[in-house]
Write a protein that holds these residues in place. Structure first.
Motif, PDB file in Angstrom:
ATOM      1  N   ASP A 311       0.814  -1.217   0.000  1.00  0.00           N
ATOM      2  CA  ASP A 311       0.000   0.000   0.000  1.00  0.00           C
ATOM      3  C   ASP A 311       0.848   1.269   0.000  1.00  0.00           C
ATOM      4  N   LEU A 312       2.008   1.221   0.637  1.00  0.00           N
ATOM      5  CA  LEU A 312       2.890   2.386   0.648  1.00  0.00           C
ATOM      6  C   LEU A 312       3.840   2.408  -0.556  1.00  0.00           C
ATOM      7  N   GLY A 313       3.776   1.387  -1.405  1.00  0.00           N
ATOM      8  CA  GLY A 313       4.551   1.386  -2.647  1.00  0.00           C
ATOM      9  C   GLY A 313       6.007   1.009  -2.492  1.00  0.00           C
ATOM     10  N   LEU A 314       6.378   0.363  -1.383  1.00  0.00           N
ATOM     11  CA  LEU A 314       7.781   0.008  -1.196  1.00  0.00           C
ATOM     12  C   LEU A 314       8.211  -1.166  -2.067  1.00  0.00           C
ATOM     13  N   HIS A 315       7.245  -1.833  -2.714  1.00  0.00           N
ATOM     14  CA  HIS A 315       7.610  -2.938  -3.602  1.00  0.00           C
ATOM     15  C   HIS A 315       8.048  -2.431  -4.973  1.00  0.00           C
ATOM     16  N   GLN A 316       8.093  -1.119  -5.164  1.00  0.00           N
ATOM     17  CA  GLN A 316       8.569  -0.512  -6.398  1.00  0.00           C
ATOM     18  C   GLN A 316       9.577   0.575  -6.040  1.00  0.00           C
ATOM     19  N   ASP A 317      10.721   0.569  -6.704  1.00  0.00           N
ATOM     20  CA  ASP A 317      11.674   1.664  -6.519  1.00  0.00           C
ATOM     21  C   ASP A 317      11.094   2.953  -7.081  1.00  0.00           C
ATOM     22  N   ARG A 332      14.918   2.230   2.504  1.00  0.00           N
ATOM     23  CA  ARG A 332      13.641   1.799   1.932  1.00  0.00           C
ATOM     24  C   ARG A 332      13.771   0.398   1.343  1.00  0.00           C
ATOM     25  N   ARG A 333      14.869   0.143   0.632  1.00  0.00           N
ATOM     26  CA  ARG A 333      15.084  -1.176   0.033  1.00  0.00           C
ATOM     27  C   ARG A 333      15.327  -2.236   1.107  1.00  0.00           C
ATOM     28  N   LYS A 334      16.042  -1.877   2.163  1.00  0.00           N
ATOM     29  CA  LYS A 334      16.267  -2.837   3.245  1.00  0.00           C
ATOM     30  C   LYS A 334      14.950  -3.231   3.906  1.00  0.00           C
ATOM     31  N   SER A 378       5.552  -8.637  -9.505  1.00  0.00           N
ATOM     32  CA  SER A 378       5.094  -7.298  -9.129  1.00  0.00           C
ATOM     33  C   SER A 378       6.181  -6.465  -8.476  1.00  0.00           C
ATOM     34  N   ILE A 379       7.395  -7.019  -8.340  1.00  0.00           N
ATOM     35  CA  ILE A 379       8.467  -6.356  -7.602  1.00  0.00           C
ATOM     36  C   ILE A 379       9.417  -5.669  -8.574  1.00  0.00           C
ATOM     37  N   ASN A 380       9.807  -4.469  -8.234  1.00  0.00           N
ATOM     38  CA  ASN A 380      10.844  -3.757  -8.986  1.00  0.00           C
ATOM     39  C   ASN A 380      11.696  -2.988  -7.983  1.00  0.00           C
ATOM     40  N   VAL A 381      12.483  -3.728  -7.230  1.00  0.00           N
ATOM     41  CA  VAL A 381      13.309  -3.137  -6.174  1.00  0.00           C
ATOM     42  C   VAL A 381      14.707  -3.718  -6.277  1.00  0.00           C
ATOM     43  N   GLU A 382      15.704  -2.854  -6.389  1.00  0.00           N
ATOM     44  CA  GLU A 382      17.079  -3.323  -6.390  1.00  0.00           C
ATOM     45  C   GLU A 382      17.464  -3.792  -4.992  1.00  0.00           C
ATOM     46  N   PHE A 383      18.461  -4.657  -4.944  1.00  0.00           N
ATOM     47  CA  PHE A 383      18.983  -5.054  -3.644  1.00  0.00           C
ATOM     48  C   PHE A 383      19.643  -3.857  -2.972  1.00  0.00           C
ATOM     49  N   PRO A 384      19.638  -3.832  -1.638  1.00  0.00           N
ATOM     50  CA  PRO A 384      20.365  -2.759  -0.940  1.00  0.00           C
ATOM     51  C   PRO A 384      21.847  -2.815  -1.279  1.00  0.00           C
ATOM     52  N   ASP A 665      19.743 -10.431 -12.265  1.00  0.00           N
ATOM     53  CA  ASP A 665      20.994 -10.145 -12.951  1.00  0.00           C
ATOM     54  C   ASP A 665      22.138 -10.428 -11.993  1.00  0.00           C
ATOM     55  N   ALA A 666      22.926 -11.473 -12.281  1.00  0.00           N
ATOM     56  CA  ALA A 666      23.978 -11.892 -11.357  1.00  0.00           C
ATOM     57  C   ALA A 666      25.010 -10.798 -11.150  1.00  0.00           C
ATOM     58  N   ALA A 667      25.261 -10.004 -12.174  1.00  0.00           N
ATOM     59  CA  ALA A 667      26.275  -8.963 -12.048  1.00  0.00           C
ATOM     60  C   ALA A 667      25.890  -7.898 -11.037  1.00  0.00           C
ATOM     61  N   GLN A 668      24.578  -7.789 -10.761  1.00  0.00           N
ATOM     62  CA  GLN A 668      24.111  -6.755  -9.845  1.00  0.00           C
ATOM     63  C   GLN A 668      23.843  -7.301  -8.449  1.00  0.00           C
ATOM     64  N   MET A 669      24.079  -8.578  -8.244  1.00  0.00           N
ATOM     65  CA  MET A 669      23.689  -9.204  -6.983  1.00  0.00           C
ATOM     66  C   MET A 669      24.333  -8.517  -5.792  1.00  0.00           C
ATOM     67  N   MET A 670      25.624  -8.322  -5.868  1.00  0.00           N
ATOM     68  CA  MET A 670      26.334  -7.750  -4.740  1.00  0.00           C
ATOM     69  C   MET A 670      26.437  -6.234  -4.844  1.00  0.00           C
ATOM     70  N   HIS A 671      25.853  -5.652  -5.886  1.00  0.00           N
ATOM     71  CA  HIS A 671      25.970  -4.206  -6.060  1.00  0.00           C
ATOM     72  C   HIS A 671      24.667  -3.620  -6.570  1.00  0.00           C
ATOM     73  N   GLY A 672      23.625  -3.779  -5.814  1.00  0.00           N
ATOM     74  CA  GLY A 672      22.390  -3.095  -6.156  1.00  0.00           C
ATOM     75  C   GLY A 672      21.245  -3.978  -6.478  1.00  0.00           C
ATOM     76  N   GLY A 673      21.461  -5.214  -6.977  1.00  0.00           N
ATOM     77  CA  GLY A 673      20.354  -6.139  -7.193  1.00  0.00           C
ATOM     78  C   GLY A 673      19.685  -5.954  -8.526  1.00  0.00           C
ATOM     79  N   PRO A 674      18.612  -6.681  -8.733  1.00  0.00           N
ATOM     80  CA  PRO A 674      17.962  -6.718 -10.043  1.00  0.00           C
ATOM     81  C   PRO A 674      17.089  -5.517 -10.295  1.00  0.00           C
ATOM     82  N   ARG A 675      16.955  -5.174 -11.520  1.00  0.00           N
ATOM     83  CA  ARG A 675      15.981  -4.158 -11.936  1.00  0.00           C
ATOM     84  C   ARG A 675      14.837  -4.875 -12.633  1.00  0.00           C
TER      85      ARG A 675
END
Length: 676
Positions: A311-317, A332-334, A378-384, A665-675
C-alpha cells in the motif's frame, strides 16, 4: 480493549465502491456502487442485471455492504439461539434440582449460583471470541489500506493498532509490573546481541537511530521521544532477550515478555497507518512472534506487514527522475527485503505426493500451503547496497560501530532463488513441467553457486544456519510435487542423504545451544518436516537406501545443468565405519530428542515430537529388529567419500565463474540487485 461497542456498531461504511458492476466495467464508465443497483444501470433499465443486485463482483474483490450486514445478522441469530438453549438448560436443571430431597435449600442455591457463574463466564469468553472474529471479518470487508486515516485514535474507539493486535494476539499477555528500564549495562548487552545475531540478517532500521534512542531514553532529561521510538527500543530489547532464552520460564524469556508489554502501550503511535515507521514496527513484532508463538501469530503479522508494504509502494523503486537521498533509498530497500525474506520464510509446507502407501506420513505436516503476499513479477526493487564493512569480522564487546549488513544481502539473494522455484512448483497450475528434472537440477545448481559465494568473513553461526537452509531447500525443491511428480532412485538417495545430514546437524546445534544464530519456532517445524520426508523416502525404498548401493547420477544432455552431488559422508578418527542401517536408527532416535529440546522453549514442539514418535515407532522397531539379527546384517555398505564437518560439498565440479539466477541479474547481486 472495549470490543463490545465495536461489534454492535461495526464500521461498515465505504468511502467508495469496492468494485464496479460488470456493465460499467464493460462500458468503462464510472460506477457509483449504489445499492441495490447503480445509477447507470437504473437509467438504462437494467436494474436486475446490475452485479450490485446479485453480488457478482469481480474476482478477488471484497464482499458488498449488503453481504456484510447479512453476515452480521447470521451471527446475531446464532448467538440468540445459543442463549435460548442455555436458558432452557438452566431451567431444566432447576426443575430437576427441586426433586432432590437429599440436598438442602442452601446447597441447591450455592450449586445453582456456581453453575450460573460458570455459564456466564463461558458466555463472556464466547462473546469475546465472537468479537475478535468480527474484527477480523470486518477488516477483510472494509476498504482499508496502509495510507488511510479512518483508524486514527482521534477518529474513534477502534484504531489500526488495536485491530492488528486483536487479529494477531493469541494468548493474553500478563499485566506489566515493572516500571523501570533494565540497567544501561544490561540494555547495552541485549542490544549488542540483537545487532550481531538478528539485525545482521534483518536490518530494517538505522543502527544510528537505535543508539540515539537508547541514549535519549536513559538520559531522562526531558528529550522528546516518539511512540515509534519507544516501540523500537522495547521490541529490540524483547527480541534480544527472548532469543537468548533457553526455556519458556527462564529470566530471559520473562524479560522479553515484559518488554513487549511495555511496548504495547505505544502501539497506537508506532503502528499508525501511512508511515514507514508502521512497517518497521510490524517487522519487529513479526520477528518477536517467531520467538514467542504462544502470544502472537506470525502468519497474520507478516500478512499485515506485506499489505502495508504494497500500500505504501515500497515494492517498487521510486522513479530515477525523482530526487531521493541515497541513504533513505537504501533504507527503503532494506525494509522491503526484510519483509520479503520473512514473507518467503513464513510458508507452511505443502502436501507432497509420495506414493499412496506412504501418503499418511506427509499429511500430518502442514497440509495447506500459504500463498505469497505478493508475486515476484510485481516487484521492482534493487537489492540494498553492499556494506563497506563486508570484510569486518564479528568481534565481541560493547557496541563500537555500524554492523555489516552483508548476511542480510546474502539472505535476500537466497530468498529470491527459493521464491522462484517455490512459485513454479507449488503456486502455478498443477500440470507437470515439460522437463521437470532439468528444472530441478538448475535450481539446485544455482543454490550451490550461492553457497560457494559465501564470504570467509561470515560468523560461524550464521554460516552454519545458511548451510542448513540449503540442505532444507534441496529436499524441499526435489521432493515429488504436482509439477515434478517423477521420483527416481537418485532423487531418493538425495532426499535420504540431505535430510539425514540436516537432522543430524540440527541435533548438534540444538544441544550445542540455539543462541549462535537466529533460530526460532519455525526451525522446529522444519525439523518435523525433514523428519517426515526422511521417514517417507525410507519407507518408499528401504532396501535401496540401507544397502548403500551405488546409484550413478543420471546422464544429462550437453549444456544441461548437472544433477546435485550426493553429500559426502564424514568419517571421524577412531570411530568405526557405520552402515546406513546404523546411521538411520541413530537419526530416528535423535529426532524426538531434538524436538523435545525445542519443546522446552516452545511447548507446541512437544506435540510435533509425539506425532513423529507415533509415525515412526513401527519403522524404528523394524529396523532395530534387523540390526539384532544374530550374526547377520543385511545392510553393509561402503563409505563413498569424506568431507570436513559442516560443509556442503560439490563432487567433481568446479565453481562456476558467474552466478546464474532466474529473474536476477547476477552482475548486480552484490551491487544493487535486479531491476524489474
Amino acid at each position: 480493549m472495549p470490543r463490545t461497542s465495536f461489534s454492535r456498531n461495526p464500521l461498515l461504511r465505504v468511502s467508495r465502491p469496492v468494485s464496479a458492476c460488470s456493465r460499467c466495467r464493460a462500458a468503462k464508465v464510472k460506477c457509483d456502487g449504489k445499492l441495490p443497483a447503480c445509477t447507470a444501470c437504473e437509467k438504462a433499465g437494467r436494474e436486475n442485471e446490475c452485479s450490485a443486485a446479485n453480488d457478482q463482483f469481480a474476482r478477488g474483490k471484497e464482499r458488498s455492504y449488503v453481504a456484510a450486514l447479512e453476515l452480521r445478522i447470521e451471527k446475531l441469530d446464532r448467538r440468540l439461539e445459543y442463549a435460548k438453549r442455555r436458558k432452557a438448560s438452566v431451567a431444566q436443571y432447576e426443575v430437576d434440582g427441586a426433586t432432590n430431597a437429599t440436598m438442602t435449600e442452601a446447597e441447591r442455591r450455592d450449586s445453582l449460583a456456581a453453575i450460573r457463574a460458570a455459564i456466564h463466564r463461558k458466555a463472556a469468553r464466547n462473546r469475546e471470541n465472537s468479537d475478535v472474529n468480527s474484527l477480523v471479518s470486518d477488516f477483510g470487508i472494509l476498504s482499508v489500506d496502509a495510507t488511510t486515516r479512518d483508524f486514527e485514535p482521534s477518529q474513534g474507539n477502534i484504531t489500526f493498532a488495536r485491530l492488528v493486535l486483536a487479529a494477531t494476539t493469541k494468548d493474553a499477555l500478563p499485566e506489566s509490573t515493572q516500571a523501570m528500564l533494565p540497567s544501561r549495562q544490561v540494555a547495552n548487552a541485549t542490544v549488542q546481541y540483537f545487532m550481531a545475531n538478528i539485525y545482521s540478517l534483518f536490518p530494517c532500521f538505522s543502527e544510528t537511530a537505535l543508539l540515539t534512542i537508547l541514549d535519549d531514553v536513559y538520559h531522562q532529561d526531558g528529550r522528546v521521544i516518539k511512540d515509534s521510538d519507544y516501540w523500537l527500543l522495547y521490541l529490540v530489547l524483547a527480541i534480544g532477550s527472548t532469543a537468548q532464552s533457553c526455556n519458556a520460564r527462564d529470566k530471559n524469556y520473562n524479560n522479553g515478555v515484559e518488554h513487549v508489554c511495555k511496548a504495547l502501550s505505544y502501539a497506537d503511535g508506532a503502528l499508525g497507518p501511512g508511515y514507514v515507521t508502521q512497517i518497521q514496527s510490524l517487522l519487529l513484532l513479526t520477528l518477536y512472534s517467531m520467538l514467542d508463538p504462544v502470544h502472537f501469530d506470525t502468519w497474520h503479522l507478516i500478512g499485515f506487514t506485506s499489505r502495508a508494504v504494497v500500500d505504501l509502494g515500497l515494492h517498487q523503486d521510486p522513479p530515477t527522475s525523482s530526487a531521493s537521498d541515497r541513504l533513505a533509498l537504501d533504507m527503503r530497500r532494506k525494509i522491503f527485503y526484510c519483509t520479503y525474506a520473512l514473507d518467503r520464510l513464513v510458508v507452511p509446507l505443502p502436501l507432497y505426493s509420495w506414493p499412496r502407501a506412504y501418503f499418511e506420513i506427509s499429511t500430518i505436516s502442514m497440509a495447506h500451503a500459504r500463498s505469497f503476499s505478493f508475486a515476484d513479477e510485481s516487484i521492482n526493487v534493487e537489492f540494498p547496497q553492499s556494506s563497506d564493512l563486508g570484510d569486518k569480522k564479528a568481534t565481541p564487546g560493547p557496541i563500537s560501530g555500524p554492523q555489516s549488513a552483508d548476511p542480510a544481502l546474502l539472505l535476500c539473494q537466497l530468498r529470491r532463488a527459493q521464491s522462484y522455484w517455490y512459485q513454479v512448483l507449488y503456486q502455478s497450475e498443477p500440470t507437470p513441467l515439460p522437463n521437470p528434472t532439468g528444472f530441478l537440477w538448475q535450481m539446485c545448481l544455482e543454490m550451490r553457486e550461492w553457497q560457494q559465494s559465501l564470504p570467509d568473513t561470515l560468523p560461524p553461526g550464521i554460516r552454519q544456519m545458511f548451510e542448513q537452509e540449503l540442505r532444507y531447500s534441496y529436499v524441499y525443491c526435489i521432493a515429488p510435487s504436482a509439477r515434478g511428480p517423477q521420483i527416481t532412485d537418485y532423487i531418493r538417495i538425495l532426499i535420504f542423504e540431505y535430510s539425514l545430514e540436516y537432522l543430524n546437524n540440527m541435533y548438534d546445534i540444538a544441544y550445542g545451544g540455539l543462541n549462535s544464530a537466529f533460530y526460532t519456532y519455525h526451525d522446529a517445524l522444519k525439523v518435523y518436516f525433514m523428519a517426515n520426508q526422511f521417514l517417507a523416502v525410507l519407507r518408499d525404498a528401504q532396501d535401496l537406501l540401507l544397502s548403500g548401493q551405488h546409484v550413478p547420477p543420471p546422464a544429462v544432455p550437453p549444456g544441461s545443468p548437472p544433477p546435485p552431488p550426493i553429500p559426502r559422508r564424514i568419517v571421524r578418527p577412531g570411530i568405526p565405519v557405520e552402515s546406513n542401517l546404523d546411521r538411520t536408527i541413530w537419526c530416528l532416535e535423535r529426532i524426538p530428542k531434538t524436538l523435545e529440546l525445542y519443546g522446552v522453549r516452545w511447548e507446541d514442539a512437544l506435540m510435533l515430537k509425539r506425532s513423529f514418535e507415533q509415525l515412526s515407532s513401527e519403522t524404528v522397531d523394524r529396523l532395530g529388529g534387523l540390526r539384532q539379527m544374530p550374526g547377520h546384517n543385511p545392510y553393509q555398505n561402503n563409505v563413498q567419500s569424506i568431507s570436513p564437518p559442516g560443509a556442503v560439498q560439490v563432487q567433481g565440479q568446479q565453481a562456476p565463474a558467474g552466478m546464474r539466477w532466474i529473474g536476477v541479474d547476477a552482475a548486480q547481486m552484490m551491487h544493487g540487485g535486479p531491476r524489474g
